[in-house]
Each structure stands twice: as C-alpha cells, then as structure tokens.
Design a protein around this motif. Sequence first.
Motif, PDB file in Angstrom:
ATOM      1  N   THR A  91     159.071-135.226  81.987  1.00  0.00           N
ATOM      2  CA  THR A  91     158.447-134.963  83.247  1.00  0.00           C
ATOM      3  C   THR A  91     158.809-136.116  84.299  1.00  0.00           C
ATOM      4  N   VAL A  92     158.615-137.218  84.080  1.00  0.00           N
ATOM      5  CA  VAL A  92     158.768-138.375  84.984  1.00  0.00           C
ATOM      6  C   VAL A  92     160.254-138.248  85.599  1.00  0.00           C
ATOM      7  N   GLU A  93     161.192-137.989  84.503  1.00  0.00           N
ATOM      8  CA  GLU A  93     162.722-138.485  84.749  1.00  0.00           C
ATOM      9  C   GLU A  93     163.061-136.969  85.687  1.00  0.00           C
ATOM     10  N   THR A  94     162.413-135.903  85.326  1.00  0.00           N
ATOM     11  CA  THR A  94     162.891-134.747  86.228  1.00  0.00           C
ATOM     12  C   THR A  94     162.232-134.969  87.490  1.00  0.00           C
ATOM     13  N   LEU A  95     161.325-135.483  87.811  1.00  0.00           N
ATOM     14  CA  LEU A  95     160.443-135.513  89.010  1.00  0.00           C
ATOM     15  C   LEU A  95     161.089-136.681  89.849  1.00  0.00           C
ATOM     16  N   LEU A  96     161.745-137.821  89.328  1.00  0.00           N
ATOM     17  CA  LEU A  96     162.594-138.528  89.981  1.00  0.00           C
ATOM     18  C   LEU A  96     163.926-138.166  90.440  1.00  0.00           C
ATOM     19  N   LYS A  97     164.401-136.973  89.909  1.00  0.00           N
ATOM     20  CA  LYS A  97     165.725-136.520  90.610  1.00  0.00           C
ATOM     21  C   LYS A  97     165.579-136.180  92.152  1.00  0.00           C
ATOM     22  N   PRO A  98     166.725-136.498  92.849  1.00  0.00           N
ATOM     23  CA  PRO A  98     166.653-136.138  94.409  1.00  0.00           C
ATOM     24  C   PRO A  98     166.262-134.568  94.422  1.00  0.00           C
ATOM     25  N   GLU A  99     166.874-133.794  93.821  1.00  0.00           N
ATOM     26  CA  GLU A  99     166.385-132.317  93.985  1.00  0.00           C
ATOM     27  C   GLU A  99     164.997-131.881  93.894  1.00  0.00           C
ATOM     28  N   ASN A 100     164.273-132.918  93.265  1.00  0.00           N
ATOM     29  CA  ASN A 100     162.749-132.458  93.154  1.00  0.00           C
ATOM     30  C   ASN A 100     161.887-133.355  94.066  1.00  0.00           C
ATOM     31  N   LYS A 101     162.267-133.921  94.995  1.00  0.00           N
ATOM     32  CA  LYS A 101     161.811-134.882  95.881  1.00  0.00           C
ATOM     33  C   LYS A 101     160.480-134.270  96.422  1.00  0.00           C
ATOM     34  N   ASP A 102     160.463-132.965  96.979  1.00  0.00           N
ATOM     35  CA  ASP A 102     159.367-132.254  97.562  1.00  0.00           C
ATOM     36  C   ASP A 102     158.404-132.123  96.645  1.00  0.00           C
ATOM     37  N   GLN A 103     158.544-131.940  95.388  1.00  0.00           N
ATOM     38  CA  GLN A 103     157.456-131.854  94.200  1.00  0.00           C
ATOM     39  C   GLN A 103     156.872-133.072  94.144  1.00  0.00           C
ATOM     40  N   LEU A 104     157.694-134.133  94.137  1.00  0.00           N
ATOM     41  CA  LEU A 104     157.163-135.404  93.741  1.00  0.00           C
ATOM     42  C   LEU A 104     156.406-135.865  94.862  1.00  0.00           C
ATOM     43  N   ILE A 105     156.750-135.631  95.981  1.00  0.00           N
ATOM     44  CA  ILE A 105     155.963-136.125  97.207  1.00  0.00           C
ATOM     45  C   ILE A 105     154.477-135.385  97.363  1.00  0.00           C
ATOM     46  N   ALA A 106     154.818-134.045  97.052  1.00  0.00           N
ATOM     47  CA  ALA A 106     153.348-133.252  96.615  1.00  0.00           C
ATOM     48  C   ALA A 106     152.456-133.974  95.799  1.00  0.00           C
ATOM     49  N   ILE A 107     152.962-134.352  94.685  1.00  0.00           N
ATOM     50  CA  ILE A 107     152.098-134.937  93.573  1.00  0.00           C
ATOM     51  C   ILE A 107     151.618-136.326  93.993  1.00  0.00           C
ATOM     52  N   LEU A 108     152.453-137.150  94.428  1.00  0.00           N
ATOM     53  CA  LEU A 108     152.037-138.465  94.786  1.00  0.00           C
ATOM     54  C   LEU A 108     151.042-138.543  96.224  1.00  0.00           C
ATOM     55  N   THR A 109     151.322-137.656  97.076  1.00  0.00           N
ATOM     56  CA  THR A 109     150.420-137.592  98.290  1.00  0.00           C
ATOM     57  C   THR A 109     148.923-136.815  97.644  1.00  0.00           C
ATOM     58  N   TYR A 110     148.834-136.312  96.690  1.00  0.00           N
ATOM     59  CA  TYR A 110     147.658-135.569  96.371  1.00  0.00           C
ATOM     60  C   TYR A 110     146.832-136.847  95.337  1.00  0.00           C
ATOM     61  N   HIS A 111     147.474-138.072  95.407  1.00  0.00           N
ATOM     62  CA  HIS A 111     146.925-139.312  94.959  1.00  0.00           C
ATOM     63  C   HIS A 111     146.506-140.153  96.206  1.00  0.00           C
ATOM     64  N   VAL A 112     146.359-139.734  97.156  1.00  0.00           N
ATOM     65  CA  VAL A 112     146.036-140.395  98.482  1.00  0.00           C
ATOM     66  C   VAL A 112     145.108-139.673  99.237  1.00  0.00           C
TER      67      VAL A 112
END
Length: 158
Positions: free
Chosen positions: A75-96
């Motif tokens: 999961t982490v490796e997939t989220l860190l891929k450039p093509e998944n940046k929007d999904q990663l941003i959504a998850i991280l900003t959900y923690h703020v």
Amino acid sequence: MIRAATIAIASLLAAPAMAGGMSKDIVDTAVGAGDFNTLVAAVQAAGLVETLKGDGPFTVFAPTDAAFAALPEGTVETLLKPENKDQLIAILTYHVVPGKVMSTDLKDDMMATTVQGTDIMIDLDNGVMINDASVAAADIAASNGVIHVIDKVILPGS
C-alpha cells in the motif's frame, strides 16, 4: 513492547523542539522524532513539506512507522508513486485539522473538519480515539501547531 515504543515516542517528542534557539516546525519535529520516516517520505512525495512548514497553525494526527507498516502489503509503495499523488494528498490532508487543537480542547463525540474536507470523529470513551486510531502521545508542540501521535493510518470514508 507497544507500551515501551509509545513511551519512547512520547519522551522523544516531549523534549523541547528546539534547534538553534528556534522552535521546530511540524515537519522538523517529526523528522527529529525518528519514528515518522514513512510519514515524512509521504509528505515529501505529496509535495506538502512547504505547506506543513508554513505558518499554520496545524493540528497533525501523525501515524507512526508501525501504523504505516500495518497497512496491507504494498500500500505505501503504491501510494508513493507519482501517479497516485492525488490519493496520497487526500489521505495525508485527512490527518490534518486547521488550527491548533490541544487535548484539553477535545470533547467526546466531537467532529473536526480536516484539511481534506471531510470530518473526523473524536471519541473519549476509551482513551482518545480519532476515528478508529488511538492517540499514543498528545500535545507535542511545534512552532506552527501541534502533533498528536496515532497508532493507525486513518482513511477518508472509513
């Protein structure tokens, strides 16, 4: 073992966040703690470093490396891929959450709107819970907000 890790995290983070006489921001505090390597890598991959180094104030519910490791394999490796940046941003900003929310500000069953745009639930019935994550250490001051350490990665819509 988990209790010892929690105590170690709390003691690392409870130390004054000072560098050269200046208080550290949220990112530098997380880097200095040593148990947020995955979170810091994710913040870097999402392009959020400058935002979280900004004026704030911000309240960050910070999952530990162990919390990220508990996600399904890959999961982490997939989220860190450039093509998944929007999904990663959504998850991280959900923690703020915007603003500085200290543990003394919390009320049972309160909702807080995240930077991502949806709400998280704070439950105080069995310790402090943010959705289904337990707060392992609270009120870690940074120059631009506060960090609360959580034992799980929380996901929008869960």
